[in-house]
Motif scaffolding. Structure first.
Motif, PDB file in Angstrom:
ATOM      1  N   ARG A 120      -2.949  -1.216  -6.996  1.00 41.19           N
ATOM      2  CA  ARG A 120      -2.947  -2.604  -6.505  1.00 41.19           C
ATOM      3  C   ARG A 120      -1.588  -2.964  -5.934  1.00 41.19           C
ATOM      4  NH1 ARG A 120      -5.102  -5.413 -11.705  1.00 41.19           N
ATOM      5  NH2 ARG A 120      -4.896  -7.377 -10.592  1.00 41.19           N
ATOM      6  N   ALA A 146       1.576  -7.978  -3.305  1.00 38.53           N
ATOM      7  CA  ALA A 146       2.311  -6.727  -3.092  1.00 38.53           C
ATOM      8  C   ALA A 146       2.906  -6.607  -1.690  1.00 38.53           C
ATOM      9  CB  ALA A 146       1.391  -5.541  -3.367  1.00 38.53           C
ATOM     10  N   ARG A 206       0.249  -1.117  -4.329  1.00 39.40           N
ATOM     11  CA  ARG A 206       0.386  -0.528  -2.988  1.00 39.40           C
ATOM     12  C   ARG A 206      -0.707  -1.044  -2.054  1.00 39.40           C
ATOM     13  NH1 ARG A 206       4.136   1.649  -5.445  1.00 39.40           N
ATOM     14  NH2 ARG A 206       4.880   3.762  -5.164  1.00 39.40           N
ATOM     15  N   GLY A 207      -1.365  -2.121  -2.452  1.00 43.37           N
ATOM     16  CA  GLY A 207      -2.291  -2.776  -1.537  1.00 43.37           C
ATOM     17  C   GLY A 207      -3.734  -2.314  -1.614  1.00 43.37           C
ATOM     18  N   SER A 214       8.488   4.719  -0.553  1.00 38.75           N
ATOM     19  CA  SER A 214       7.133   4.235  -0.313  1.00 38.75           C
ATOM     20  C   SER A 214       7.076   2.704  -0.358  1.00 38.75           C
ATOM     21  CB  SER A 214       6.177   4.848  -1.320  1.00 38.75           C
ATOM     22  OG  SER A 214       4.944   4.216  -1.283  1.00 38.75           O
ATOM     23  N   ILE A 215       7.912   2.083  -1.165  1.00 43.52           N
ATOM     24  CA  ILE A 215       7.926   0.610  -1.134  1.00 43.52           C
ATOM     25  C   ILE A 215       8.963   0.069  -0.144  1.00 43.52           C
ATOM     26  CG2 ILE A 215       6.982   0.270  -3.464  1.00 43.52           C
ATOM     27  CD1 ILE A 215       9.848  -0.682  -4.200  1.00 43.52           C
ATOM     28  N   PHE A 223       1.939   5.519   2.783  1.00 44.23           N
ATOM     29  CA  PHE A 223       0.726   5.025   2.122  1.00 44.23           C
ATOM     30  C   PHE A 223       0.644   3.496   2.096  1.00 44.23           C
ATOM     31  CE2 PHE A 223      -1.615   4.087  -1.904  1.00 44.23           C
ATOM     32  CZ  PHE A 223      -2.847   4.564  -1.499  1.00 44.23           C
ATOM     33  N   ALA A 224       1.670   2.875   1.536  1.00 47.42           N
ATOM     34  CA  ALA A 224       1.651   1.416   1.402  1.00 47.42           C
ATOM     35  C   ALA A 224       1.727   0.753   2.777  1.00 47.42           C
ATOM     36  CB  ALA A 224       2.810   0.965   0.536  1.00 47.42           C
ATOM     37  N   TYR A 271      -7.862   8.211  -5.669  1.00 46.13           N
ATOM     38  CA  TYR A 271      -6.462   7.902  -5.977  1.00 46.13           C
ATOM     39  C   TYR A 271      -6.198   7.804  -7.471  1.00 46.13           C
ATOM     40  CZ  TYR A 271      -5.969   6.881  -1.032  1.00 46.13           C
ATOM     41  OH  TYR A 271      -5.944   6.984   0.328  1.00 46.13           O
ATOM     42  N   ARG A 298       2.523  11.517   4.065  1.00 45.65           N
ATOM     43  CA  ARG A 298       1.424  10.555   3.883  1.00 45.65           C
ATOM     44  C   ARG A 298       1.664   9.622   2.715  1.00 45.65           C
ATOM     45  NH1 ARG A 298      -4.050  13.860   4.663  1.00 45.65           N
ATOM     46  NH2 ARG A 298      -4.877  11.954   3.759  1.00 45.65           N
ATOM     47  N   GLU A 299       2.275  10.143   1.669  1.00 50.41           N
ATOM     48  CA  GLU A 299       2.606   9.307   0.524  1.00 50.41           C
ATOM     49  C   GLU A 299       3.633   8.241   0.915  1.00 50.41           C
ATOM     50  OE1 GLU A 299       1.293   9.045  -2.451  1.00 50.41           O
ATOM     51  OE2 GLU A 299       2.764   7.550  -3.083  1.00 50.41           O
ATOM     52  N   ASN A 309      -1.632   0.697   4.268  1.00 47.27           N
ATOM     53  CA  ASN A 309      -2.514  -0.259   3.591  1.00 47.27           C
ATOM     54  C   ASN A 309      -2.222  -1.687   4.028  1.00 47.27           C
ATOM     55  OD1 ASN A 309      -3.855   1.672   2.105  1.00 47.27           O
ATOM     56  ND2 ASN A 309      -2.386   1.578   0.417  1.00 47.27           N
ATOM     57  N   PHE A 310      -0.951  -1.974   4.266  1.00 36.75           N
ATOM     58  CA  PHE A 310      -0.568  -3.335   4.657  1.00 36.75           C
ATOM     59  C   PHE A 310      -0.595  -3.529   6.176  1.00 36.75           C
ATOM     60  CE2 PHE A 310       1.988  -3.068   0.578  1.00 36.75           C
ATOM     61  CZ  PHE A 310       1.056  -3.783  -0.144  1.00 36.75           C
ATOM     62  N   SER A 328      -2.937  -7.310  -4.775  1.00 36.12           N
ATOM     63  CA  SER A 328      -2.764  -6.521  -3.556  1.00 36.12           C
ATOM     64  C   SER A 328      -2.209  -7.367  -2.404  1.00 36.12           C
ATOM     65  CB  SER A 328      -4.089  -5.873  -3.151  1.00 36.12           C
ATOM     66  OG  SER A 328      -5.103  -6.856  -3.108  1.00 36.12           O
ATOM     67  N   ASN A 359       8.824   7.483  -4.517  1.00 31.12           N
ATOM     68  CA  ASN A 359       8.284   6.171  -4.911  1.00 31.12           C
ATOM     69  C   ASN A 359       9.082   5.056  -4.261  1.00 31.12           C
ATOM     70  OD1 ASN A 359       7.984   7.149  -8.413  1.00 31.12           O
ATOM     71  ND2 ASN A 359       6.573   7.470  -6.728  1.00 31.12           N
ATOM     72  N   ILE A 418       1.809   8.241  -7.356  1.00 34.87           N
ATOM     73  CA  ILE A 418       1.739   9.128  -6.198  1.00 34.87           C
ATOM     74  C   ILE A 418       0.269   9.379  -5.935  1.00 34.87           C
ATOM     75  CG2 ILE A 418       2.168  11.486  -5.420  1.00 34.87           C
ATOM     76  CD1 ILE A 418       4.852  11.340  -6.869  1.00 34.87           C
ATOM     77  N   PHE A 419      -0.186   9.072  -4.735  1.00 29.19           N
ATOM     78  CA  PHE A 419      -1.626   9.110  -4.484  1.00 29.19           C
ATOM     79  C   PHE A 419      -2.032  10.094  -3.390  1.00 29.19           C
ATOM     80  CE2 PHE A 419      -0.453   4.769  -5.798  1.00 29.19           C
ATOM     81  CZ  PHE A 419      -1.118   4.753  -7.003  1.00 29.19           C
ATOM     82  N   GLU A 420      -1.134  10.386  -2.477  1.00 29.84           N
ATOM     83  CA  GLU A 420      -1.528  11.150  -1.298  1.00 29.84           C
ATOM     84  C   GLU A 420      -1.215  12.633  -1.427  1.00 29.84           C
ATOM     85  OE1 GLU A 420      -3.325  10.910   1.097  1.00 29.84           O
ATOM     86  OE2 GLU A 420      -3.708   8.796   1.469  1.00 29.84           O
ATOM     87  N   GLU A 440      -7.238  -2.718  -3.353  1.00 32.87           N
ATOM     88  CA  GLU A 440      -7.984  -3.574  -4.290  1.00 32.87           C
ATOM     89  C   GLU A 440      -9.399  -3.008  -4.403  1.00 32.87           C
ATOM     90  OE1 GLU A 440      -7.608  -6.435  -7.014  1.00 32.87           O
ATOM     91  OE2 GLU A 440      -6.092  -6.394  -5.449  1.00 32.87           O
TER      92      GLU A 440
END
Lengths: 452, 223
Positions: free
Chosen positions: B142, A310, B144-145, A378-379, A335-336, B160, A331-332, A339-340, A307, A375, A324-326, B147
């Protein structure tokens, strides 16, 4: 045998098929080409009778002069077989022999007839050696052969192949096309192939249909699809790999890999399935306990959490659904980034990827191509300096590949991608790594031939 | 021996474990299970199950500490628990070493309707796929950050993982349905079975024997 007359169809508001006309005779070999979302798969469902009771129809699909909706689904299934895109979702038993006999048992054929048909189907697809194997232990190409044989064993009058090679590497793709040719040659079964990788099979068919926006047009030939050659000026060294090795148990999957890569390079990773390509990418993310050295910007990643890595390395997996999580597209996309705890221009990326209009939609309801673009943004949102992609173009059409590449190349980064398509490799890659049994060979540009 | 016979033996074995109260009989049954396990899979397979052995020790201690009563009663009660636990777990593991496919087809052979039989086959087909997918989804998180640390992240992890898995399962079920309907599944009430499934003399003898043992045990215990 099959006659489609002024057929139109819609699931919801928009017509997916518009005024389609097509006739398929005994022994025909038909190619249906077209972009994703042009209606190819819906047409396959219409012919095989799976559209009944859903959506709204106009016009007719006739099989032997009778509307397909007037048949019992089972009767139609005996005559019109469908081989799906992903054999993983078609094979529903645990053993090859059970799989091949599945349809025949349901049809209540007697044992001797079942045995004869299994032998025949296996010999046509060239998989006699797989009889009685555990289906889970088969490779992708073997699975597809078994899926084809299980339909073939029903001795239908038509078989529809719905993008049968999208999950396969080039060598196995040619194998499957050879099987399809052989079916056409050795039986009087009519064959319909839906493909966007049509270049090889085009020579052998006697009818070519091109679908665009729900309309179907018969054509003499198809224009090859080209990509604009794009190369960037390389920058400083950002990735260094020394003597990288990895084993699953006793099996050595990566053997002494050493190489360096620079900013703004696009490196294609090619080779047959099972030669270590995905394992290699997984090591770069520290998912696996490798030996040897991996340095990113001069820093060893061995003791870093995935993580954390990443933050500087984006990873795209094969199947868009798995990342895909959101609950909404917006929001998807963020997402990353959230988190960062970084800043980025999501609005710009949503516009660039044509997803702005779906901002509040549930991302799982997007099309396959749209999910893939989601996807990617998102990155891209947190601008990682290294981007790893594991077969990102499976099931993606020409237009979408161009769009994705354009987005990826917009910033300064190093791109490593596993891919099978030589045209994409030739147009975009500065170098190509070929994997063979865990070892690598490096070449300039994207030049590896599938069969030599 | 046919897996259905083995399954029958497993069920009756578990009934016997709870039927008896006498600690020596339970101990005998438990060691019988371990002995058959050892004969079939060897000692190394028992050693691999350290977690189960540790856990059973834990059950023993917890029971012993928290129970009321005099020391012998407590000891006997906790030992009974542990022996039953070990008996069931090891016989269960032994049974799971059977080919699940053969088990499902055997059930259909003895008259379980094939629709239910195939539900079982289908489950066995999907489990490794789910396993494979949740592994990838976990990796994607992971990347996508996310953990897996702390309570908050465990909740996130569940959320998720659930939705991507659910969606992918729905898509799969769709294609599987098409695949099965497209191959005439459910067209007739019965179907032929190409695979040879044998019930031989040994199976009938074992089935008869195990029921006699059950009847005898019930008689002994209650009458």
């Amino acid at each position: 045998m099959i006659k489609i007359e002024n057929f139109s169809y819609r699931y919801e508001k928009d017509w997916v098929l518009k005024d389609v006309n097509l006739e398929i005779k005994e022994g025909d070999f038909v190619l249906i080409a077209g972009k994703s979302g042009s209606g190819k798969s819906t047409l396959a469902l219409a012919i095989s009778g799976f559209l009944r009771g859903k959506g709204k129809k106009k016009g007719n699909v006739l099989f032997k002069g009778k509307n397909t909706d007037d048949y019992e689904l089972f009767d139609l299934a005996k005559s019109i077989g469908v081989v799906q895109q992903d054999p993983e979702n078609q094979i529903c038993t645990l053993n090859v022999t059970d799989e091949l006999s599945f349809a025949l048992e349901n049809m209540c054929l007697d044992k001797r007839e079942i045995e004869r048909r299994i032998k025949w189907a296996l010999s046509i697809v060239g998989a006699e050696n797989l009889e009685d194997r555990d289906t889970f232990s088969l490779s992708g190409g073997e699975k597809q052969k078994i899926a084809i044989a299980s339909i073939l064993a029903m001795k239908p009058e038509v078989i529809i192949f719905d993008e049968p090679t999208s999950n396969l590497d080039p060598k196995v793709t040619l194998d499957i096309f050879d099987v399809i040719k052989k079916i056409r040659k050795k039986s009087d079964i009519a064959v319909i192939v839906i493909e966007h990788k049509w270049e090889y099979i085009m020579k052998y068919v006697n009818k070519i249909a091109l679908m665009e926006n729900g309309r179907l047009e018969l054509v003499k030939t198809l224009q090859p699809l080209e990509y604009k050659k794009t190369q960037r000026k390389t920058g400083k060294k950002i990735l260094e790999i020394k003597n990288l090795e990895f084993s699953y148990g006793n099996r050595k999957v990566l053997k002494d890999i050493t190489f360096e890569a620079y900013e703004n390079e696009v490196i294609g990773i090619m080779g047959e399935n099972g030669t270590g390509k995905t394992t290699f990418l997984m090591c770069l993310m520290n998912y696996l306990d490798y030996s040897g050295k991996i340095l990113m910007n001069g820093n060893e990643i061995k003791n870093k959490k995935t993580s954390k890595i990443a933050r500087a390395v984006g990873f795209i997996f094969q199947n868009p659904n798995h990342q895909i999580f959101e609950s909404s597209v917006l929001r998807e996309a963020e997402f990353a980034l959230k988190n960062f705890k970084k800043q980025g221009d999501i609005n710009y990326l949503l516009k660039k990827s044509d997803l702005k209009k779906y901002e509040n939609k549930n991302p799982f309801r997007l099309s396959y191509g749209e999910k893939r673009r989601l996807n990617i943004i998102s990155i891209l949102s947190y601008d990682p300096k290294i981007i790893l992609l594991d077969e990102p173009f499976i099931g993606q059409d020409h237009e979408n590949v161009k769009k994705i590449m354009e987005m990826l190349l917009e910033k300064n980064n190093l791109i490593l991608m596993v891919l099978h398509d030589f045209k994409i490799a030739e147009s975009y890659c500065s170098r190509t790594i070929l994997f063979e049994d865990g070892k690598i060979k490096i070449a300039k540009g994207g030049k590896y031939e599938p069969r030599d | 021996m046919n897996p259905v016979t083995k399954f029958l033996i497993l069920i009756i074995y578990c009934i016997l474990l709870f039927l008896f109260h006498n600690i020596f009989i339970i101990a005998f049954l438990c060691f019988l299970s371990l002995f058959i396990f050892y004969l079939n899979l060897g000692f190394s397979e028992i050693k691999k199950r350290k977690l189960i052995l540790t856990f059973s020790f834990f059950i023993l201690i917890v029971n012993f500490v928290f129970l009321k009563g005099d020391i012998y009663e407590k000891l006997e009660f906790s030992l009974r628990m542990v022996l039953r636990f070990l008996g069931i777990v090891f016989s269960g593991i032994l049974f799971s070493k059977n080919d699940p496919n053969e088990f499902a087809y055997s059930l259909m052979k003895i008259g379980v309707p094939y629709r239910y039989g195939f539900t079982l086959v289908f489950t066995f087909r999907l489990v490794p796929l789910f396993d494979f997918e949740s592994n990838i989804i976990r990796k994607a998180q992971r990347a996508r950050g996310i953990e897996l640390e702390g309570v908050k992240n465990i909740l996130n992890f569940v959320r998720y993982t659930f939705f991507p898995l659910l969606y992918s399962a729905l898509e799969r079920v769709d294609s599987f349905t098409q695949s099965m309907e497209g191959r005439c599944f459910g067209i007739y009430k019965t179907r032929t079975f190409y695979r040879e499934i044998n019930f031989d003399k040994k199976d009938y003898l074992m089935t008869a024997a195990i029921f006699i043992i059950l009847a005898f045990s019930i008689y002994w215990r209650y009458l």
